[in-house]
Design a protein around this motif. Sequence first.
Motif, PDB file in Angstrom:
ATOM      1  N   GLU A 168       0.834  -1.207   0.000  1.00 11.66           N
ATOM      2  CA  GLU A 168       0.000   0.000   0.000  1.00 11.66           C
ATOM      3  C   GLU A 168       0.869   1.257   0.000  1.00 11.66           C
ATOM      4  O   GLU A 168       1.908   1.306   0.667  1.00 11.66           O
ATOM      5  CB  GLU A 168      -0.884  -0.010   1.251  1.00 11.66           C
ATOM      6  CG  GLU A 168      -1.845   1.168   1.346  1.00 11.66           C
ATOM      7  CD  GLU A 168      -2.641   1.166   2.629  1.00 11.66           C
ATOM      8  OE1 GLU A 168      -3.390   2.142   2.879  1.00 11.66           O
ATOM      9  OE2 GLU A 168      -2.514   0.185   3.401  1.00 11.66           O
ATOM     10  N   LEU A 169       0.430   2.253  -0.770  1.00 11.71           N
ATOM     11  CA  LEU A 169       1.128   3.535  -0.780  1.00 11.71           C
ATOM     12  C   LEU A 169       0.639   4.338   0.420  1.00 11.71           C
ATOM     13  O   LEU A 169      -0.442   4.920   0.406  1.00 11.71           O
ATOM     14  CB  LEU A 169       0.861   4.292  -2.084  1.00 11.71           C
ATOM     15  CG  LEU A 169       1.161   3.529  -3.392  1.00 11.71           C
ATOM     16  CD1 LEU A 169       1.016   4.454  -4.592  1.00 11.71           C
ATOM     17  CD2 LEU A 169       2.534   2.886  -3.365  1.00 11.71           C
ATOM     18  N   ARG A 170       1.458   4.376   1.479  1.00  7.42           N
ATOM     19  CA  ARG A 170       1.015   4.980   2.741  1.00  7.42           C
ATOM     20  C   ARG A 170       1.699   6.312   3.045  1.00  7.42           C
ATOM     21  O   ARG A 170       1.574   6.841   4.150  1.00  7.42           O
ATOM     22  CB  ARG A 170       1.268   4.005   3.890  1.00  7.42           C
ATOM     23  CG  ARG A 170       0.488   2.698   3.765  1.00  7.42           C
ATOM     24  CD  ARG A 170       0.433   1.981   5.111  1.00  7.42           C
ATOM     25  NE  ARG A 170       1.742   1.440   5.502  1.00  7.42           N
ATOM     26  CZ  ARG A 170       2.039   1.058   6.742  1.00  7.42           C
ATOM     27  NH1 ARG A 170       1.138   1.182   7.713  1.00  7.42           N
ATOM     28  NH2 ARG A 170       3.230   0.559   7.016  1.00  7.42           N
ATOM     29  N   ALA A 171       2.391   6.857   2.062  1.00  9.19           N
ATOM     30  CA  ALA A 171       3.042   8.152   2.278  1.00  9.19           C
ATOM     31  C   ALA A 171       1.994   9.249   2.417  1.00  9.19           C
ATOM     32  O   ALA A 171       0.850   9.117   1.968  1.00  9.19           O
ATOM     33  CB  ALA A 171       3.970   8.471   1.117  1.00  9.19           C
ATOM     34  N   THR A 172       2.396  10.335   3.051  1.00  8.63           N
ATOM     35  CA  THR A 172       1.573  11.544   3.113  1.00  8.63           C
ATOM     36  C   THR A 172       2.298  12.633   2.336  1.00  8.63           C
ATOM     37  O   THR A 172       3.430  12.448   1.886  1.00  8.63           O
ATOM     38  CB  THR A 172       1.363  11.995   4.570  1.00  8.63           C
ATOM     39  OG1 THR A 172       2.632  12.365   5.125  1.00  8.63           O
ATOM     40  CG2 THR A 172       0.749  10.873   5.396  1.00  8.63           C
ATOM     41  N   ALA A 173       1.643  13.766   2.197  1.00 11.40           N
ATOM     42  CA  ALA A 173       2.223  14.849   1.400  1.00 11.40           C
ATOM     43  C   ALA A 173       3.138  15.753   2.213  1.00 11.40           C
ATOM     44  O   ALA A 173       3.394  16.889   1.829  1.00 11.40           O
ATOM     45  CB  ALA A 173       1.100  15.675   0.776  1.00 11.40           C
ATOM     46  N   GLU A 174       3.680  15.253   3.326  1.00 10.09           N
ATOM     47  CA  GLU A 174       4.450  16.100   4.227  1.00 10.09           C
ATOM     48  C   GLU A 174       5.918  16.235   3.848  1.00 10.09           C
ATOM     49  O   GLU A 174       6.622  17.083   4.388  1.00 10.09           O
ATOM     50  CB  GLU A 174       4.346  15.549   5.655  1.00 10.09           C
ATOM     51  CG  GLU A 174       2.925  15.612   6.210  1.00 10.09           C
ATOM     52  CD  GLU A 174       2.801  14.910   7.549  1.00 10.09           C
ATOM     53  OE1 GLU A 174       3.802  14.300   7.984  1.00 10.09           O
ATOM     54  OE2 GLU A 174       1.725  14.977   8.159  1.00 10.09           O
ATOM     55  N   ARG A 295      10.113  24.164  12.589  1.00  4.28           N
ATOM     56  CA  ARG A 295      10.237  25.604  12.797  1.00  4.28           C
ATOM     57  C   ARG A 295      11.177  26.247  11.771  1.00  4.28           C
ATOM     58  O   ARG A 295      10.891  27.312  11.236  1.00  4.28           O
ATOM     59  CB  ARG A 295      10.723  25.885  14.223  1.00  4.28           C
ATOM     60  CG  ARG A 295       9.663  25.623  15.292  1.00  4.28           C
ATOM     61  CD  ARG A 295      10.078  26.159  16.646  1.00  4.28           C
ATOM     62  NE  ARG A 295      11.191  25.418  17.205  1.00  4.28           N
ATOM     63  CZ  ARG A 295      11.070  24.327  17.968  1.00  4.28           C
ATOM     64  NH1 ARG A 295       9.864  23.831  18.232  1.00  4.28           N
ATOM     65  NH2 ARG A 295      12.130  23.723  18.457  1.00  4.28           N
ATOM     66  N   LEU A 296      12.291  25.584  11.489  1.00  6.96           N
ATOM     67  CA  LEU A 296      13.232  26.122  10.504  1.00  6.96           C
ATOM     68  C   LEU A 296      12.584  26.249   9.132  1.00  6.96           C
ATOM     69  O   LEU A 296      12.802  27.218   8.404  1.00  6.96           O
ATOM     70  CB  LEU A 296      14.473  25.234  10.430  1.00  6.96           C
ATOM     71  CG  LEU A 296      15.451  25.334  11.593  1.00  6.96           C
ATOM     72  CD1 LEU A 296      16.479  24.206  11.528  1.00  6.96           C
ATOM     73  CD2 LEU A 296      16.149  26.684  11.608  1.00  6.96           C
ATOM     74  N   HIS A 297      11.776  25.251   8.785  1.00  3.60           N
ATOM     75  CA  HIS A 297      11.102  25.302   7.477  1.00  3.60           C
ATOM     76  C   HIS A 297      10.008  26.360   7.464  1.00  3.60           C
ATOM     77  O   HIS A 297       9.833  27.081   6.471  1.00  3.60           O
ATOM     78  CB  HIS A 297      10.520  23.933   7.141  1.00  3.60           C
ATOM     79  CG  HIS A 297       9.863  23.876   5.790  1.00  3.60           C
ATOM     80  ND1 HIS A 297      10.564  24.015   4.611  1.00  3.60           N
ATOM     81  CD2 HIS A 297       8.559  23.714   5.434  1.00  3.60           C
ATOM     82  CE1 HIS A 297       9.735  23.932   3.583  1.00  3.60           C
ATOM     83  NE2 HIS A 297       8.517  23.756   4.052  1.00  3.60           N
ATOM     84  N   ARG A 298       9.282  26.473   8.561  1.00  5.24           N
ATOM     85  CA  ARG A 298       8.160  27.407   8.619  1.00  5.24           C
ATOM     86  C   ARG A 298       8.619  28.854   8.454  1.00  5.24           C
ATOM     87  O   ARG A 298       7.928  29.661   7.828  1.00  5.24           O
ATOM     88  CB  ARG A 298       7.405  27.231   9.939  1.00  5.24           C
ATOM     89  CG  ARG A 298       6.097  28.020  10.003  1.00  5.24           C
ATOM     90  CD  ARG A 298       5.207  27.547  11.141  1.00  5.24           C
ATOM     91  NE  ARG A 298       5.869  27.575  12.422  1.00  5.24           N
ATOM     92  CZ  ARG A 298       6.186  26.500  13.133  1.00  5.24           C
ATOM     93  NH1 ARG A 298       5.905  25.294  12.668  1.00  5.24           N
ATOM     94  NH2 ARG A 298       6.771  26.613  14.319  1.00  5.24           N
ATOM     95  N   SER A 304      13.663  22.021   3.381  1.00  5.43           N
ATOM     96  CA  SER A 304      13.083  20.706   3.654  1.00  5.43           C
ATOM     97  C   SER A 304      12.070  20.771   4.794  1.00  5.43           C
ATOM     98  O   SER A 304      12.410  21.191   5.903  1.00  5.43           O
ATOM     99  CB  SER A 304      14.189  19.713   4.039  1.00  5.43           C
ATOM    100  OG  SER A 304      15.106  19.553   2.977  1.00  5.43           O
ATOM    101  N   PRO A 305      10.841  20.313   4.560  1.00  8.24           N
ATOM    102  CA  PRO A 305       9.861  20.240   5.649  1.00  8.24           C
ATOM    103  C   PRO A 305      10.214  19.111   6.605  1.00  8.24           C
ATOM    104  O   PRO A 305      11.029  18.232   6.294  1.00  8.24           O
ATOM    105  CB  PRO A 305       8.551  19.959   4.912  1.00  8.24           C
ATOM    106  CG  PRO A 305       8.963  19.276   3.650  1.00  8.24           C
ATOM    107  CD  PRO A 305      10.284  19.871   3.268  1.00  8.24           C
TER     108      PRO A 305
END
Length: 390
Positions: A168-174, A295-298, A304-305
């Motif tokens: 199953e493809l269980r990745a999220t878009a994060e 926090r660094l990404h935000r 990189s998130p």
Amino acid sequence: MTETSGPTDPLSESRNPPEGAFGSSDTPEPATERAARPVRGPVVAVTGAADGVGALLTERLAASEEIKRVIAIDERRGECEGAEWQILDVRDPALAEKLRGVDVVVHLALDLDLESDPAARTAFNVRGTQTVLTAAPAAGVHRVVLCTSAMVYGALPDNDLPLSEDAELRATAEATGVGDLLEIERLARRAPRTHPGLNVTVVRPAVLVGGGTDTALTRYFESPRLLVVADSRPAWQFCHIEDLCAALEYAVLERVEGDLAVGCDGWLEQEEVEELSGIRRMELPSAVALGAAARLHRIGLTPSPAGDLAYTMYPWVVSGSRLHHAGWRPRWTNEEVLGELLAEVAGRHTVAGRRLGRKDATAAGAAGATVALLGTAAIVRRARKARRRI
């Protein structure tokens, strides 16, 4: 570490196959006879043919006696002289006309650049894939090969080692670009229902290395310390760009059916990676590492998130069983690919996913990663104060 062994196929027996390895006889044909013999193989179009995987695959197919003709599609002309170049944006509806007479399309025109604007990147990737999957059947193309990543399976603590292609493809878009790749996978599943007779194959490589590939995962090895999240269970599997092109060629020649996962045999544990690389670890609690990355990404300090960290924490190793059953074998081992990756990134300095200039890298020194992560709170506070003053 687990390894898979088996017979070697002609396409991957060595880096330099012996003369006649691709023919049906040990004696090579004279050049004049070879030129006169009609080629019965497919006409193949490659999008994104000017750079990276697309450029290498275009060269490979153009040199193959099993390919009748190669149409190279990109926004600029590449270096392959053996291909017929068509210069256009892959999102252009005129693509259908350029694909007349083509049997197979390999769609590699994707933007996965860490520095790209996320909205523009998604618009290009999704719209480009939609255009290809619409233009191909309109032009009479019977097969489309797409390339995403094994990242679509997701990096999760309960993943099988290794994962089968049908997992199953269980990745999220994060994570960077994974949302785009999941949408491409969805389009691939839907296209044969919308266009009966169209065959769509998706190829999913492990951590891709070679040809200047630049991702959050290759940048992991540019850091002065390898960040290890406490209580995590990383498993590293790489895929050399040459092995990916060999797998794509198998799909083009219809030597294998179904969606394909591709990578080196087996995997490396984190301790093996540290020993081979000579880079020491920096271990942090999960809450600290993930919170700092978020926090660094935000505040825009890193490309990189926080979702990218999961792929350095948990396994997402693939078996590649379909390719193996078809006779394909990787030419490269995980150890060899890691060695090439380390050679490619030598002299680069990255902290928390952000490339540092020479002056910054010198200031950061060997403890740069520790300073960057443990000092995140101070960075965030300064950024918030600056915003309030504006």
